[in-house]
Write an enzyme that holds these catalytic residues in place. Structure first.
Site, PDB file in Angstrom:
ATOM      1  CG  HIS A 192      36.802  41.089  32.622  1.00 41.13           C
ATOM      2  ND1 HIS A 192      35.090  41.169  32.832  1.00 41.13           N
ATOM      3  CD2 HIS A 192      36.731  41.946  31.884  1.00 41.13           C
ATOM      4  CE1 HIS A 192      34.014  42.372  32.522  1.00 41.13           C
ATOM      5  NE2 HIS A 192      35.600  42.298  32.035  1.00 41.13           N
ATOM      6  CB  CYS A 193      37.153  37.637  28.310  1.00 44.80           C
ATOM      7  SG  CYS A 193      37.670  37.658  26.699  1.00 44.80           S
ATOM      8  CB  VAL A 194      39.557  42.565  27.539  1.00 43.92           C
ATOM      9  CG1 VAL A 194      39.336  44.106  27.005  1.00 43.92           C
ATOM     10  CG2 VAL A 194      40.144  43.302  29.251  1.00 43.92           C
ATOM     11  N   GLY A 197      34.372  40.765  26.933  1.00 43.47           N
ATOM     12  CA  GLY A 197      33.360  41.679  27.447  1.00 43.47           C
ATOM     13  C   GLY A 197      32.887  41.304  28.167  1.00 43.47           C
TER      14      GLY A 197
END
Length: 346
Positions: A192-194, A197
């Site tokens: 999950h790429c912060v 998003g």
């Protein structure tokens, strides 16, 4: 009194803002939008300061406009790729199940319609079937069909409960994982790429790689422009030099991180792996018994690259677990003959 008045004004402004932009009421969306805004501002700051202070760059733009045009084109393409990747779907298991169920239901309806068409007619008597009576059996058969499709990808004797997500209550195919940030199961879950998003999975991993590549090239090009400016204007205005050196230092750290990230994901692409599979290998049940040197889902360098770059993201693909014979074949070390016969590409 003054503090209360300021608080009341702030609350009113917040309520108006939330009414105008309902998406800001969700804390997750609000933080995601804040990160996206921060990333755009950082890009504008790094590029804008160059065009403000670097007179040589402005003169070069007048003499060779194509140079600056290429840089600005890469700048716009990088930001466009960022938003394109951020808004793309990683490939959710529920979407794959829905598409499969729709295709399966359509096939069942066509089969039943052909049977009804072929029904016998005697005089004025026509045999008909009420479609409402078919709805529940079709729904039940859809769930059963998806379960059968997924369980056929696992070794015989596997329990359905083992591969059923406790959050989505859906049977997960191999390489899928539930993301707690998105609250959905993702096909070929990577991470999950912060900053984006969103999750990186089967549907947008290729777009994510291209975004990293473009960002790395843009960062490298911007760093070269900063170094060129400092070489030519090092002793003119010290406060400008300090700003440039600080920005160049942070840019260098970012470039190192991007290069490592690009190399890491390039390795994953060439071996058909995901970050989750590489980092959490011992925690994934079907990966525990496989030696670490064996890449169970690799189909060879050329085919891995082709599937990654040329496969359509709109089509959900699921890979079954390799058989014991396939794993044994993959575990064999390469020899000179294998290299000459391009075994690594097959």
């Amino acid at each position: 009194m003054g503090l209360w008045l300021c608080r009341d004004t702030y609350d009113r402004a917040s309520d108006r803002c939330l009414r105008c932009f309902p998406c800001l009421s969700d804390p997750g969306r609000r933080s995601s939008l804040g990160l996206k805004l921060a990333l755009v501002v950082l890009h504008l700051v790094y590029a804008g300061i160059l065009f403000i202070f670097d007179r040589d760059l402005i003169e070069k733009t007048k003499q060779e406009p194509w140079y600056t045009a290429l840089y600005l084109l890469l700048f716009v393409a990088t930001l466009s790729q960022y938003f394109f990747t951020s808004g793309s779907s990683p490939g959710y298991v529920l979407d794959a199940m829905r598409d499969f169920n729709e295709a399966d239901a359509l096939f069942s309806r066509k089969a039943m319609a052909s049977k009804q068409t072929a029904s016998s007619k005697n005089g004025d008597l026509v045999v008909t079937v009420d479609r409402n009576q078919l709805v529940k059996p079709l729904l039940d058969s859809n769930a059963t069909s998806w379960m059968k499709l997924v369980m056929d990808m696992y070794p015989p004797g596997s329990s359905v409960r083992t591969w059923t997500c406790s959050y989505c209550n859906v049977v997960q195919p191999p390489r899928a994982k539930h993301c707690h940030d998105c609250d959905k199961c993702v096909l070929q879950f990577d991470h999950h790429c912060v900053w984006l998003g969103t999750c990186i999975g089967q549907g947008n991993h290729c777009r994510f790689w291209w975004y990293i590549f473009e960002e790395t090239v843009l960062c490298l090009w911007t760093g070269i422009l900063y170094i060129t400016y400092l070489k030519a204007n090092m002793t003119k205005e010290w406060w400008v030099d300090v700003i440039m050196i600080l920005l160049l230092a942070s840019l260098s750290i970012t470039l190192i991180f991007l290069l490592l990230l690009l190399l890491f994901h390039s390795y994953l692409v060439m071996t058909n792996q995901t970050t989750h599979e590489l980092v959490r290998r011992r925690r994934i049940p079907y990966m525990r018994g496989i030696p670490e040197r064996v890449k169970p889902f690799s189909k060879g360098l050329c085919r891995n690259l082709y599937n990654f770059c040329c496969a359509r993201s709109s089509i959900h693909t699921m890979e079954p677990l390799p058989s014991a014979l396939e794993l044994e074949e993959k575990s064999k070390p390469y020899t000179c003959v294998d290299t000459l016969s391009c075994r690594c590409c097959c």
